[in-house]
Design a protein around this motif. Structure first.
Motif, PDB file in Angstrom:
ATOM      1  N   VAL A 539       0.768  -1.079   0.121  1.00  0.00           N
ATOM      2  CA  VAL A 539      -0.036  -0.126  -0.106  1.00  0.00           C
ATOM      3  C   VAL A 539       0.892   1.162  -0.010  1.00  0.00           C
ATOM      4  CG1 VAL A 539      -1.892   1.220   1.130  1.00  0.00           C
ATOM      5  CG2 VAL A 539      -1.847  -1.274   1.332  1.00  0.00           C
ATOM      6  N   GLU A 540       1.948   1.097   0.932  1.00  0.00           N
ATOM      7  CA  GLU A 540       2.705   2.623   0.794  1.00  0.00           C
ATOM      8  C   GLU A 540       3.538   2.724  -0.329  1.00  0.00           C
ATOM      9  OE1 GLU A 540       5.787   4.217   4.194  1.00  0.00           O
ATOM     10  OE2 GLU A 540       5.678   2.136   4.065  1.00  0.00           O
ATOM     11  N   GLY A 541       3.863   1.772  -1.432  1.00  0.00           N
ATOM     12  CA  GLY A 541       4.394   1.787  -2.316  1.00  0.00           C
ATOM     13  C   GLY A 541       3.660   2.429  -3.381  1.00  0.00           C
ATOM     14  N   VAL A 542       2.476   1.521  -3.465  1.00  0.00           N
ATOM     15  CA  VAL A 542       1.362   2.187  -4.497  1.00  0.00           C
ATOM     16  C   VAL A 542       1.243   3.732  -4.059  1.00  0.00           C
ATOM     17  CG1 VAL A 542      -0.777   1.739  -5.504  1.00  0.00           C
ATOM     18  CG2 VAL A 542       0.652   0.021  -4.856  1.00  0.00           C
ATOM     19  N   CYS A 543       0.921   3.949  -2.914  1.00  0.00           N
ATOM     20  CA  CYS A 543       0.757   5.282  -2.516  1.00  0.00           C
ATOM     21  C   CYS A 543       1.819   6.235  -3.025  1.00  0.00           C
ATOM     22  CB  CYS A 543       0.690   5.453  -1.026  1.00  0.00           C
ATOM     23  SG  CYS A 543       0.322   7.229  -0.505  1.00  0.00           S
ATOM     24  N   VAL A 544       3.032   6.081  -3.020  1.00  0.00           N
ATOM     25  CA  VAL A 544       4.019   6.585  -3.627  1.00  0.00           C
ATOM     26  C   VAL A 544       4.040   7.018  -4.952  1.00  0.00           C
ATOM     27  CG1 VAL A 544       6.509   6.696  -3.809  1.00  0.00           C
ATOM     28  CG2 VAL A 544       5.616   6.243  -1.700  1.00  0.00           C
ATOM     29  N   ASP A 545       3.554   5.689  -5.670  1.00  0.00           N
ATOM     30  CA  ASP A 545       3.454   5.853  -6.995  1.00  0.00           C
ATOM     31  C   ASP A 545       2.202   6.851  -7.561  1.00  0.00           C
ATOM     32  OD1 ASP A 545       5.473   3.970  -7.269  1.00  0.00           O
ATOM     33  OD2 ASP A 545       3.968   2.342  -7.516  1.00  0.00           O
ATOM     34  N   VAL A 546       1.172   6.739  -7.073  1.00  0.00           N
ATOM     35  CA  VAL A 546       0.279   7.613  -7.332  1.00  0.00           C
ATOM     36  C   VAL A 546       0.410   9.156  -7.038  1.00  0.00           C
ATOM     37  CG1 VAL A 546      -2.000   8.414  -6.192  1.00  0.00           C
ATOM     38  CG2 VAL A 546      -1.642   6.079  -6.577  1.00  0.00           C
ATOM     39  N   ILE A 547       1.177   9.199  -5.822  1.00  0.00           N
ATOM     40  CA  ILE A 547       1.648  10.859  -5.610  1.00  0.00           C
ATOM     41  C   ILE A 547       2.581  11.177  -6.663  1.00  0.00           C
ATOM     42  CG2 ILE A 547       3.036  12.434  -3.910  1.00  0.00           C
ATOM     43  CD1 ILE A 547       1.831  10.511  -1.603  1.00  0.00           C
ATOM     44  N   GLN A 548       3.539  10.387  -7.015  1.00  0.00           N
ATOM     45  CA  GLN A 548       4.675  10.635  -7.731  1.00  0.00           C
ATOM     46  C   GLN A 548       3.969  10.881  -9.336  1.00  0.00           C
ATOM     47  OE1 GLN A 548       8.620  10.379  -8.044  1.00  0.00           O
ATOM     48  NE2 GLN A 548       7.505  11.749  -9.687  1.00  0.00           N
ATOM     49  N   ALA A 549       2.744  10.003  -9.736  1.00  0.00           N
ATOM     50  CA  ALA A 549       2.147  10.363 -10.987  1.00  0.00           C
ATOM     51  C   ALA A 549       1.804  11.655 -11.067  1.00  0.00           C
ATOM     52  CB  ALA A 549       1.354   9.139 -11.137  1.00  0.00           C
ATOM     53  N   ALA A 550       0.922  12.009  -9.987  1.00  0.00           N
ATOM     54  CA  ALA A 550       0.338  13.317 -10.030  1.00  0.00           C
ATOM     55  C   ALA A 550       1.227  14.283 -10.041  1.00  0.00           C
ATOM     56  CB  ALA A 550      -0.678  13.461  -8.810  1.00  0.00           C
ATOM     57  N   LEU A 551       2.491  14.315  -9.157  1.00  0.00           N
ATOM     58  CA  LEU A 551       3.390  15.276  -9.497  1.00  0.00           C
ATOM     59  C   LEU A 551       4.154  15.377 -10.848  1.00  0.00           C
ATOM     60  CD1 LEU A 551       5.378  17.340  -7.982  1.00  0.00           C
ATOM     61  CD2 LEU A 551       6.821  15.321  -7.304  1.00  0.00           C
ATOM     62  N   SER A 552       4.540  14.175 -11.588  1.00  0.00           N
ATOM     63  CA  SER A 552       4.919  14.233 -12.870  1.00  0.00           C
ATOM     64  C   SER A 552       4.135  14.939 -13.916  1.00  0.00           C
ATOM     65  CB  SER A 552       5.188  12.826 -13.091  1.00  0.00           C
ATOM     66  OG  SER A 552       6.206  12.255 -12.250  1.00  0.00           O
ATOM     67  N   GLU A 553       2.776  14.803 -13.607  1.00  0.00           N
ATOM     68  CA  GLU A 553       1.574  15.503 -14.446  1.00  0.00           C
ATOM     69  C   GLU A 553       1.944  16.947 -14.199  1.00  0.00           C
ATOM     70  OE1 GLU A 553      -3.017  15.568 -15.283  1.00  0.00           O
ATOM     71  OE2 GLU A 553      -1.965  14.026 -14.196  1.00  0.00           O
ATOM     72  N   ARG A 554       2.070  17.474 -13.219  1.00  0.00           N
ATOM     73  CA  ARG A 554       2.061  18.728 -12.935  1.00  0.00           C
ATOM     74  C   ARG A 554       3.690  19.163 -13.230  1.00  0.00           C
ATOM     75  NH1 ARG A 554      -2.374  19.441 -10.261  1.00  0.00           N
ATOM     76  NH2 ARG A 554      -2.423  21.489  -8.878  1.00  0.00           N
ATOM     77  N   ILE A 555       4.637  18.503 -13.455  1.00  0.00           N
ATOM     78  CA  ILE A 555       5.981  19.039 -13.876  1.00  0.00           C
ATOM     79  C   ILE A 555       5.911  18.933 -15.384  1.00  0.00           C
ATOM     80  CG2 ILE A 555       8.269  18.349 -14.199  1.00  0.00           C
ATOM     81  CD1 ILE A 555       7.996  16.922 -11.256  1.00  0.00           C
ATOM     82  N   ASP A 556       5.481  17.963 -15.915  1.00  0.00           N
ATOM     83  CA  ASP A 556       5.170  18.000 -17.485  1.00  0.00           C
ATOM     84  C   ASP A 556       4.479  19.220 -17.825  1.00  0.00           C
ATOM     85  OD1 ASP A 556       6.526  15.659 -17.619  1.00  0.00           O
ATOM     86  OD2 ASP A 556       4.936  14.337 -17.518  1.00  0.00           O
ATOM     87  N   LEU A 557       3.202  19.438 -17.369  1.00  0.00           N
ATOM     88  CA  LEU A 557       2.365  20.465 -17.729  1.00  0.00           C
ATOM     89  C   LEU A 557       3.116  21.973 -17.570  1.00  0.00           C
ATOM     90  CD1 LEU A 557      -1.079  19.799 -15.898  1.00  0.00           C
ATOM     91  CD2 LEU A 557      -0.475  19.859 -18.501  1.00  0.00           C
ATOM     92  N   GLU A 558       3.888  22.154 -16.562  1.00  0.00           N
ATOM     93  CA  GLU A 558       4.629  23.222 -16.276  1.00  0.00           C
ATOM     94  C   GLU A 558       5.687  23.425 -17.170  1.00  0.00           C
ATOM     95  OE1 GLU A 558       5.933  26.805 -15.238  1.00  0.00           O
ATOM     96  OE2 GLU A 558       4.172  25.864 -14.406  1.00  0.00           O
ATOM     97  N   LEU A 559       6.382  22.482 -17.596  1.00  0.00           N
ATOM     98  CA  LEU A 559       7.648  22.530 -18.805  1.00  0.00           C
ATOM     99  C   LEU A 559       6.957  22.545 -20.093  1.00  0.00           C
ATOM    100  CD1 LEU A 559       9.838  19.190 -17.795  1.00  0.00           C
ATOM    101  CD2 LEU A 559      10.611  21.677 -17.809  1.00  0.00           C
ATOM    102  N   ALA A 560       5.799  21.975 -20.272  1.00  0.00           N
ATOM    103  CA  ALA A 560       5.142  22.567 -21.493  1.00  0.00           C
ATOM    104  C   ALA A 560       4.686  23.841 -21.650  1.00  0.00           C
ATOM    105  CB  ALA A 560       4.050  21.644 -21.670  1.00  0.00           C
ATOM    106  N   ALA A 561       4.277  24.277 -20.364  1.00  0.00           N
ATOM    107  CA  ALA A 561       3.767  25.895 -20.739  1.00  0.00           C
ATOM    108  C   ALA A 561       4.830  26.834 -20.847  1.00  0.00           C
ATOM    109  CB  ALA A 561       2.909  25.996 -19.343  1.00  0.00           C
ATOM    110  N   ALA A 562       5.926  26.258 -20.046  1.00  0.00           N
ATOM    111  CA  ALA A 562       7.141  27.289 -19.806  1.00  0.00           C
ATOM    112  C   ALA A 562       7.868  27.353 -21.731  1.00  0.00           C
ATOM    113  CB  ALA A 562       8.309  26.773 -18.979  1.00  0.00           C
ATOM    114  N   GLN A 563       7.887  26.085 -21.973  1.00  0.00           N
ATOM    115  CA  GLN A 563       8.268  26.067 -23.440  1.00  0.00           C
ATOM    116  C   GLN A 563       7.531  26.641 -24.232  1.00  0.00           C
ATOM    117  OE1 GLN A 563       8.974  21.747 -23.343  1.00  0.00           O
ATOM    118  NE2 GLN A 563      11.114  21.954 -23.573  1.00  0.00           N
ATOM    119  N   GLY A 564       6.289  26.625 -24.309  1.00  0.00           N
ATOM    120  CA  GLY A 564       5.313  27.311 -25.169  1.00  0.00           C
ATOM    121  C   GLY A 564       5.286  28.810 -25.041  1.00  0.00           C
ATOM    122  N   ALA A 565       5.753  29.371 -23.809  1.00  0.00           N
ATOM    123  CA  ALA A 565       5.904  30.544 -23.520  1.00  0.00           C
ATOM    124  C   ALA A 565       7.058  31.026 -23.963  1.00  0.00           C
ATOM    125  CB  ALA A 565       5.345  31.374 -22.297  1.00  0.00           C
TER     126      ALA A 565
END
Length: 579
Positions: A539-565
């Protein structure tokens, strides 16, 4: 550890330290076993369904990272009382510093007077800064020099010093004879420190990944979520640093008052005491990990046999658990991301990206100059021997600290500003971050050099005259630079995303995990019980994966927005950024 330590450790004190190491291993190894299972599952799933784009353009250099061996006369503060004494020092390719009475002792195969692996050391070249550091070790003591105090260090200005400081070891105080010698030693010593520090981070082996994850999990279970530089070094050195961090307050309380001397003499004695404790702990930790090695090897082989045939079932279980945990964590996770991560993410992304842009730009410039120089030399040099020397020099560029220094300095420029940005998130791993950027610069340079040499070897034949050969090399140069651009851009993105995860994931875990353990166990509802014996899914490992996935999505969006601008195209200037 009770009692006063004013000299070498006695038998009882060594037994106490071994017992503390045994306790550490008893608590740590279960974490390690679980992470081995998770790491093997992750490796198998990536083999079957790679999550990252493959197909690097450059060849991968087969040369292992190493330090350029260096030797020469220095003076060393040693003895009781400490005095500056001439020695002959040798830095080995694996980052081991040795010192001998003289050059003849070294060349005849004599035993060194002493040696030190450079893991965890920090190099200072200012005597003033070093003495300030020494004074800070025992700030509550005072008094003039005593017969035990290193008077030469206190009263005599050292012209070209090289102070190697370590939080848990005896300091190494060296001095060169000239400014040029000091610079040469500074560069190779810094390379040795970095090489020793990042041995686990450079490895792609499941066991290395599992060990680092186990260390973080072990510390999180004890309430320490912020990433820092304790994971630098080999596995035994990391465990030693973990235990020394725990022992330090106890040692200060029970042993520091019993040390002889005052002021800097007491501080000097304190570093010698720590060195004795460090040596005893390191020996016990190394022995414990060696004893675990056969079990680890068998466990890795068994996990591969067990998990590989059942991969699809395991991945379905993981996704089912992740779905339930996402639903449970979504509101709290989104709130934490919006309130605490999002406001700072653009600045951190821009700083990291721009720092790596400058670092890899320096690598590209250095590579282009070196290839052009080799092409010009081919046009002008009739001597085959001279050309062979030029080719050898070109091939050694990645391992030449003098040549690579500009690239390494670029990786360091962002350090102070990043520390200011990241301190609210508990991130204290700036040294490891800088080392990682420097490792990446060195690896890309090594790959580019290997690619150029192979392509040049394929296109150059004895039938070509010098001008034709130089023309062929110019074409190779263009191909290599295109390949480098592709690989460096991909590596820059991967490194930036990895750093952002190391910065923000522990912070998010500290906010979300501690108060949710009971709820998470209930939300899991037994979905992972079928595979609990392998520990590949928890459970702890999957929890980390879930939080990591949400964080990675945020990071990808920020990189895309910064590059686009076009924000990431703006050169980074730490002097022009307000903190």
């Amino acid at each position: 550890m009770g009692g006063r330590l004013s000299g070498p450790l006695d038998k009882r004190q060594k037994q106490q330290l071994r017992a503390r190491v045994d306790t550490l291993l008893k608590d740590f190894l279960p974490c390690y076993r679980g992470q081995l299972a998770a790491s093997v599952l992750r490796q198998i799933s990536h083999e079957v369904d790679p999550q990252e784009p493959v197909g690097c353009q450059l060849l991968h250099s087969k040369k292992l990272p190493r330090v350029r061996e260096h030797q020469g006369p220095l003076t060393l503060l040693r003895g009781h009382p400490p005095r500056w004494q001439p020695v002959f020092c040798v830095l080995r390719g694996e980052g081991l510093l040795q010192w001998f009475s003289n050059k003849e002792d070294h060349e005849s195969g004599g035993r060194p007077l002493g040696s030190a692996a450079l893991t965890g050391f920090t190099l200072l070249t200012s005597q003033c800064h070093y003495l300030q550091l020494l004074d800070a070790i025992c700030p509550h003591t005072s008094g003039g020099p005593t017969p035990e105090e290193p008077e030469a260090l206190l009263d005599t200005a050292v012209s070209w010093p090289l102070f190697l400081q370590h939080p848990f070891r005896r300091h190494l105080c060296l001095a060169a004879g000239t400014r040029e010698a000091q610079r040469a030693w500074r560069l190779v010593l810094q390379s040795g420190i970095r090489l020793r520090a990042t041995v686990l981070q450079r490895s792609q082996a499941p066991a290395a990944r599992a060990f680092l994850d186990a260390v973080r999990l072990y510390r999180q279970h004890r309430g320490h979520f912020g990433d820092d530089d304790v994971t630098l070094g080999s596995d035994a050195e990391v465990l030693t640093a973990l235990l020394l961090q725990e022992l330090l307050p106890e040692l200060r309380a029970h042993s520091l008052p019993g040390l002889r001397g005052a002021g800097r003499a007491r501080a000097w004695a304190w570093t010698e005491l720590l060195d004795a404790v460090h040596g005893a702990v390191l020996a016990a930790a190394s022995a414990g990990l060696r004893a675990f090695q056969p079990e680890k090897d068998e466990l890795l082989a068994s996990l591969d046999r067990t998990l590989r045939p059942d991969l699809d079932h395991l991945l379905r279980l993981r996704e089912a658990a992740a779905t339930r945990l996402r639903a449970h964590l979504q509101v709290q996770l989104e709130s934490c991301l919006c309130r605490e991560v999002d406001p700072q993410l653009p600045r951190v992304v821009h700083t990291l990206w721009s720092a790596m842009e400058a670092t890899l730009g320096a690598v590209r410039g250095l590579l282009a100059q070196a290839m052009e120089r080799l092409s010009r030399r081919l046009r002008r040099t009739p001597s085959g021997e001279r050309l062979r020397r030029e080719v050898y020099t070109f091939g050694e560029i990645p391992w030449d600290p003098e040549t690579m220094q500009l690239c390494y300095r670029e990786a360091e420029r962002s350090q102070k500003h990043l520390e200011q940005l990241l301190s609210p998130f508990g991130f204290l791993g700036m040294r490891g971050l800088v080392f990682g950027a420097q490792d990446l610069a060195q690896q890309l340079m090594a790959n580019a050099v290997a690619t150029f040499l192979q392509l040049a070897d394929q296109c150059l034949t004895s039938a070509l005259d010098r001008n034709q050969a130089a023309g062929q090399l110019e074409k190779v140069q263009g191909r290599v630079l295109k390949k480098f651009e592709s690989d460096s851009r991909a590596a820059q993105r991967k490194f930036t995303c990895g750093c952002l995860s190391h910065i923000f994931l522990p912070f998010l875990l500290s906010r979300l995990q501690p108060g949710s353990k009971v709820e998470l166990a209930e939300a899991e509802g037994g979905v992972l019980a079928a595979v609990s014996s392998t520990q590949a899914l928890t459970v702890e490992g999957v929890c980390v994966d879930v939080i990591q996935a949400a964080l990675s999505e945020r990071i990808d969006l920020e990189l895309a927005a910064a590059q686009g601008a076009g924000c990431l195209d703006t050169p980074w200037n730490p002097e022009g950024v307000s903190s």
